[in-house]
Scaffold this motif. Sequence first.
Motif, PDB file in Angstrom:
ATOM      1  N   ARG A  74       6.633 -38.650  44.548  1.00 43.26           N
ATOM      2  CA  ARG A  74       5.212 -38.955  44.378  1.00 43.26           C
ATOM      3  C   ARG A  74       4.987 -40.392  43.909  1.00 43.26           C
ATOM      4  NH1 ARG A  74       2.837 -36.322  40.213  1.00 43.26           N
ATOM      5  NH2 ARG A  74       4.760 -35.181  39.987  1.00 43.26           N
ATOM      6  N   ASP A  75       5.853 -40.862  42.976  1.00 44.65           N
ATOM      7  CA  ASP A  75       5.706 -42.231  42.476  1.00 44.65           C
ATOM      8  C   ASP A  75       6.655 -43.164  43.227  1.00 44.65           C
ATOM      9  OD1 ASP A  75       4.014 -41.185  40.507  1.00 44.65           O
ATOM     10  OD2 ASP A  75       5.744 -40.579  39.318  1.00 44.65           O
ATOM     11  N   ALA A  76       6.692 -43.040  44.526  1.00 46.39           N
ATOM     12  CA  ALA A  76       7.674 -43.775  45.336  1.00 46.39           C
ATOM     13  C   ALA A  76       7.608 -45.276  45.092  1.00 46.39           C
ATOM     14  CB  ALA A  76       7.431 -43.487  46.804  1.00 46.39           C
ATOM     15  N   ALA A  77       8.774 -45.898  45.183  1.00 47.92           N
ATOM     16  CA  ALA A  77       8.858 -47.363  45.084  1.00 47.92           C
ATOM     17  C   ALA A  77       8.009 -47.950  46.204  1.00 47.92           C
ATOM     18  CB  ALA A  77      10.304 -47.794  45.244  1.00 47.92           C
ATOM     19  N   GLN A  78       7.291 -48.995  45.869  1.00 46.40           N
ATOM     20  CA  GLN A  78       6.498 -49.674  46.899  1.00 46.40           C
ATOM     21  C   GLN A  78       7.423 -50.293  47.946  1.00 46.40           C
ATOM     22  OE1 GLN A  78       3.510 -50.150  47.794  1.00 46.40           O
ATOM     23  NE2 GLN A  78       3.639 -52.000  49.026  1.00 46.40           N
ATOM     24  N   ARG A  79       8.500 -50.863  47.447  1.00 46.91           N
ATOM     25  CA  ARG A  79       9.436 -51.547  48.331  1.00 46.91           C
ATOM     26  C   ARG A  79      10.838 -50.970  48.121  1.00 46.91           C
ATOM     27  NH1 ARG A  79       8.484 -57.931  48.596  1.00 46.91           N
ATOM     28  NH2 ARG A  79       6.521 -57.253  49.498  1.00 46.91           N
ATOM     29  N   LEU A  80      11.463 -50.612  49.221  1.00 44.75           N
ATOM     30  CA  LEU A  80      12.728 -49.882  49.135  1.00 44.75           C
ATOM     31  C   LEU A  80      13.769 -50.523  50.047  1.00 44.75           C
ATOM     32  CD1 LEU A  80      14.127 -47.111  48.352  1.00 44.75           C
ATOM     33  CD2 LEU A  80      13.110 -46.176  50.423  1.00 44.75           C
ATOM     34  N   VAL A  81      15.011 -50.582  49.573  1.00 43.93           N
ATOM     35  CA  VAL A  81      16.115 -51.011  50.440  1.00 43.93           C
ATOM     36  C   VAL A  81      16.948 -49.777  50.777  1.00 43.93           C
ATOM     37  CG1 VAL A  81      18.262 -52.344  50.553  1.00 43.93           C
ATOM     38  CG2 VAL A  81      16.207 -53.365  49.563  1.00 43.93           C
ATOM     39  N   VAL A  82      17.182 -49.568  52.058  1.00 40.52           N
ATOM     40  CA  VAL A  82      18.018 -48.440  52.490  1.00 40.52           C
ATOM     41  C   VAL A  82      19.296 -49.017  53.071  1.00 40.52           C
ATOM     42  CG1 VAL A  82      18.205 -46.474  54.065  1.00 40.52           C
ATOM     43  CG2 VAL A  82      15.992 -47.033  53.024  1.00 40.52           C
ATOM     44  N   LYS A  83      20.429 -48.639  52.475  1.00 39.22           N
ATOM     45  CA  LYS A  83      21.718 -49.129  52.982  1.00 39.22           C
ATOM     46  C   LYS A  83      22.411 -48.005  53.746  1.00 39.22           C
ATOM     47  CE  LYS A  83      26.386 -49.617  52.582  1.00 39.22           C
ATOM     48  NZ  LYS A  83      27.506 -48.748  52.239  1.00 39.22           N
ATOM     49  N   VAL A  84      22.866 -48.329  54.925  1.00 40.18           N
ATOM     50  CA  VAL A  84      23.528 -47.331  55.764  1.00 40.18           C
ATOM     51  C   VAL A  84      24.990 -47.723  55.938  1.00 40.18           C
ATOM     52  CG1 VAL A  84      23.320 -45.991  57.871  1.00 40.18           C
ATOM     53  CG2 VAL A  84      21.346 -47.245  57.023  1.00 40.18           C
ATOM     54  N   GLY A  85      25.878 -46.843  55.542  1.00 43.06           N
ATOM     55  CA  GLY A  85      27.317 -47.128  55.602  1.00 43.06           C
ATOM     56  C   GLY A  85      27.893 -46.986  57.003  1.00 43.06           C
ATOM     57  N   ALA A 144      13.687 -50.081  44.373  1.00 40.17           N
ATOM     58  CA  ALA A 144      14.740 -49.066  44.486  1.00 40.17           C
ATOM     59  C   ALA A 144      15.640 -49.318  45.694  1.00 40.17           C
ATOM     60  CB  ALA A 144      14.117 -47.674  44.598  1.00 40.17           C
ATOM     61  N   VAL A 145      16.873 -48.856  45.564  1.00 39.73           N
ATOM     62  CA  VAL A 145      17.853 -48.901  46.663  1.00 39.73           C
ATOM     63  C   VAL A 145      18.357 -47.489  46.907  1.00 39.73           C
ATOM     64  CG1 VAL A 145      20.074 -49.822  47.451  1.00 39.73           C
ATOM     65  CG2 VAL A 145      18.754 -51.103  45.794  1.00 39.73           C
ATOM     66  N   VAL A 146      18.437 -47.100  48.157  1.00 36.60           N
ATOM     67  CA  VAL A 146      19.106 -45.838  48.498  1.00 36.60           C
ATOM     68  C   VAL A 146      20.366 -46.180  49.275  1.00 36.60           C
ATOM     69  CG1 VAL A 146      18.963 -43.721  49.859  1.00 36.60           C
ATOM     70  CG2 VAL A 146      16.975 -44.485  48.569  1.00 36.60           C
ATOM     71  N   LEU A 147      21.520 -45.807  48.727  1.00 34.61           N
ATOM     72  CA  LEU A 147      22.774 -46.000  49.450  1.00 34.61           C
ATOM     73  C   LEU A 147      23.073 -44.708  50.197  1.00 34.61           C
ATOM     74  CD1 LEU A 147      25.111 -47.650  46.707  1.00 34.61           C
ATOM     75  CD2 LEU A 147      23.673 -48.810  48.403  1.00 34.61           C
ATOM     76  N   LEU A 148      22.867 -44.733  51.505  1.00 32.80           N
ATOM     77  CA  LEU A 148      23.194 -43.553  52.313  1.00 32.80           C
ATOM     78  C   LEU A 148      24.671 -43.610  52.634  1.00 32.80           C
ATOM     79  CD1 LEU A 148      20.259 -43.343  54.866  1.00 32.80           C
ATOM     80  CD2 LEU A 148      20.654 -41.874  52.884  1.00 32.80           C
ATOM     81  N   SER A 149      25.375 -42.551  52.272  1.00 33.17           N
ATOM     82  CA  SER A 149      26.824 -42.600  52.319  1.00 33.17           C
ATOM     83  C   SER A 149      27.385 -41.289  52.832  1.00 33.17           C
ATOM     84  CB  SER A 149      27.303 -42.890  50.892  1.00 33.17           C
ATOM     85  OG  SER A 149      28.686 -42.787  50.814  1.00 33.17           O
ATOM     86  N   ASP A 150      28.715 -41.254  53.004  1.00 33.45           N
ATOM     87  CA  ASP A 150      29.329 -39.980  53.368  1.00 33.45           C
ATOM     88  C   ASP A 150      29.730 -39.189  52.125  1.00 33.45           C
ATOM     89  OD1 ASP A 150      31.313 -41.737  52.682  1.00 33.45           O
ATOM     90  OD2 ASP A 150      32.647 -41.267  54.351  1.00 33.45           O
ATOM     91  N   VAL A 151      29.331 -39.673  50.940  1.00 30.73           N
ATOM     92  CA  VAL A 151      29.472 -38.873  49.716  1.00 30.73           C
ATOM     93  C   VAL A 151      28.060 -38.641  49.169  1.00 30.73           C
ATOM     94  CG1 VAL A 151      31.766 -39.697  49.088  1.00 30.73           C
ATOM     95  CG2 VAL A 151      29.765 -40.957  48.298  1.00 30.73           C
ATOM     96  N   ASP A 152      27.883 -37.575  48.399  1.00 29.70           N
ATOM     97  CA  ASP A 152      26.521 -37.276  47.959  1.00 29.70           C
ATOM     98  C   ASP A 152      26.303 -37.592  46.484  1.00 29.70           C
ATOM     99  OD1 ASP A 152      27.939 -35.266  46.801  1.00 29.70           O
ATOM    100  OD2 ASP A 152      26.695 -33.623  47.517  1.00 29.70           O
ATOM    101  N   ASP A 167      16.103 -49.373  40.533  1.00 28.58           N
ATOM    102  CA  ASP A 167      16.778 -48.065  40.558  1.00 28.58           C
ATOM    103  C   ASP A 167      17.697 -47.994  41.761  1.00 28.58           C
ATOM    104  OD1 ASP A 167      15.451 -46.767  38.376  1.00 28.58           O
ATOM    105  OD2 ASP A 167      13.686 -46.527  39.641  1.00 28.58           O
ATOM    106  N   LEU A 168      18.814 -47.295  41.623  1.00 26.16           N
ATOM    107  CA  LEU A 168      19.725 -47.155  42.766  1.00 26.16           C
ATOM    108  C   LEU A 168      20.153 -45.699  42.893  1.00 26.16           C
ATOM    109  CD1 LEU A 168      22.492 -49.443  44.021  1.00 26.16           C
ATOM    110  CD2 LEU A 168      23.152 -47.126  43.388  1.00 26.16           C
ATOM    111  N   MET A 169      20.165 -45.204  44.108  1.00 21.13           N
ATOM    112  CA  MET A 169      20.589 -43.834  44.345  1.00 21.13           C
ATOM    113  C   MET A 169      21.725 -43.769  45.347  1.00 21.13           C
ATOM    114  SD  MET A 169      16.893 -42.300  44.490  1.00 21.13           S
ATOM    115  CE  MET A 169      16.434 -44.004  44.380  1.00 21.13           C
ATOM    116  N   ILE A 170      22.694 -42.921  45.057  1.00 19.46           N
ATOM    117  CA  ILE A 170      23.743 -42.635  46.039  1.00 19.46           C
ATOM    118  C   ILE A 170      23.406 -41.266  46.616  1.00 19.46           C
ATOM    119  CG2 ILE A 170      26.206 -42.266  46.413  1.00 19.46           C
ATOM    120  CD1 ILE A 170      26.698 -43.862  43.821  1.00 19.46           C
TER     121      ILE A 170
END
Length: 373
Positions: free
Chosen positions: A7-18, A171-179, A238-241
């Motif tokens: 709901r309080d999503a980051a206005q600007r987000l970086v999505v990293k794809v491995g 915020a950064v979301v690191l999309l990975s093969d680990v959760d 913020d960073l998420m794996i």
Amino acid sequence: MVPALGRDAAQRLVVKVGSALLVDAAGNVRRAWLETLVADIAARMASGQQIAIVSSGAIALGARRLKLSKGGRASLEDAQAAAATGQIALSQCWAELLGAHGLTAAQMLVTLDDLEDRRRYLNASATLQRLIGLGVVPVINENDSVATAEIRFGDNDRLAARIAQAAGAQAVVLLSDVDGLYTSDPARNAKAERIDRVARIDPAIVAMAGGGTSSGMGSGGMASKIEAAQIASSAGVDLMIVSGLHDHPLERLARGGCGTLFVADGATRAKKAWLAGRLTVKGSVYVDAGAVKALKGGASLLPAGAKSIDGKFARGDVLPIVGPDGIAIARGLSEYDSADAVRIAGKRSDALSAILGYAPRAALIHRDHMVML
Ligand code: GLU
């Protein structure tokens, strides 16, 4: 998971794809999956979120086209040739898939040096911000085909954290093969538990990261993800794996999907964050307990406070300030090059002009260009 997508999503987000998500074992783009990710990105952008993508996969893709062994990572030259070949296919793929949703892609290839040198960092930052302001989706990768071993990030996890900082993302979301981050290696220990939220990256957290990459395709692994989290956190990001092993990974995350969230340290100012996140240092200043106390009280580091100096650096280079226990307590930009710094270390301010032959600067490291660690 709320900070990036809830709901309080980051206005600007970086999505990293491995690489392991983008490219299959045979070296082909996992197009069907990628289409689901791009659909998520398009949906989020339509709802007002701004997104930049950090995409790996160039080396893995290029290696297959050039029939190189070890996924193109047998030597730096192989990796550079593979990256040059794969990158053109990779950017074409992103442009096409984003284009199918009416989105324009823009490619930026950067080296470590581009983000470590303050002037170039500000330049890259301005370009990113302008692209995002224009509603374009920046697709960023390391410029692997020119970066030599010494000036490479080597992994896109840390690159993504730096890009988030430069892009002014929250915020950064690191999309990975680990959760996420586990208490120990889940492949080896059935009792390993995923950590949902990390408020502070302490030595215990670093120890959990171990090393290596599970897929053998990218160069990341958990250790570089923790380093990325450190850079992000001290930049107030913020960073998420999160696992990308499912279709529509962002939608899944928004619906409450799990992973590990590293919470940002909100207090750090932008320039100081840049300083704290720098990876290359060319020397160190060693100080005594009295100077440690003065610095913690907010003082600049005067030459008199420096016990010794090592390394070879230029004016404006970053130096760690190391206390008597051998631990770096701060980092800052040197006001002097190493030759002059050595000459004035330990000397009182009123003796400096005679030693240097010119009017001395106010400090060896000024507090405005210093960050406490
Ligand atoms: N820049 C590399 C590539 O595009 C990937 C680095 C990584 O594995 O994180 O292939």
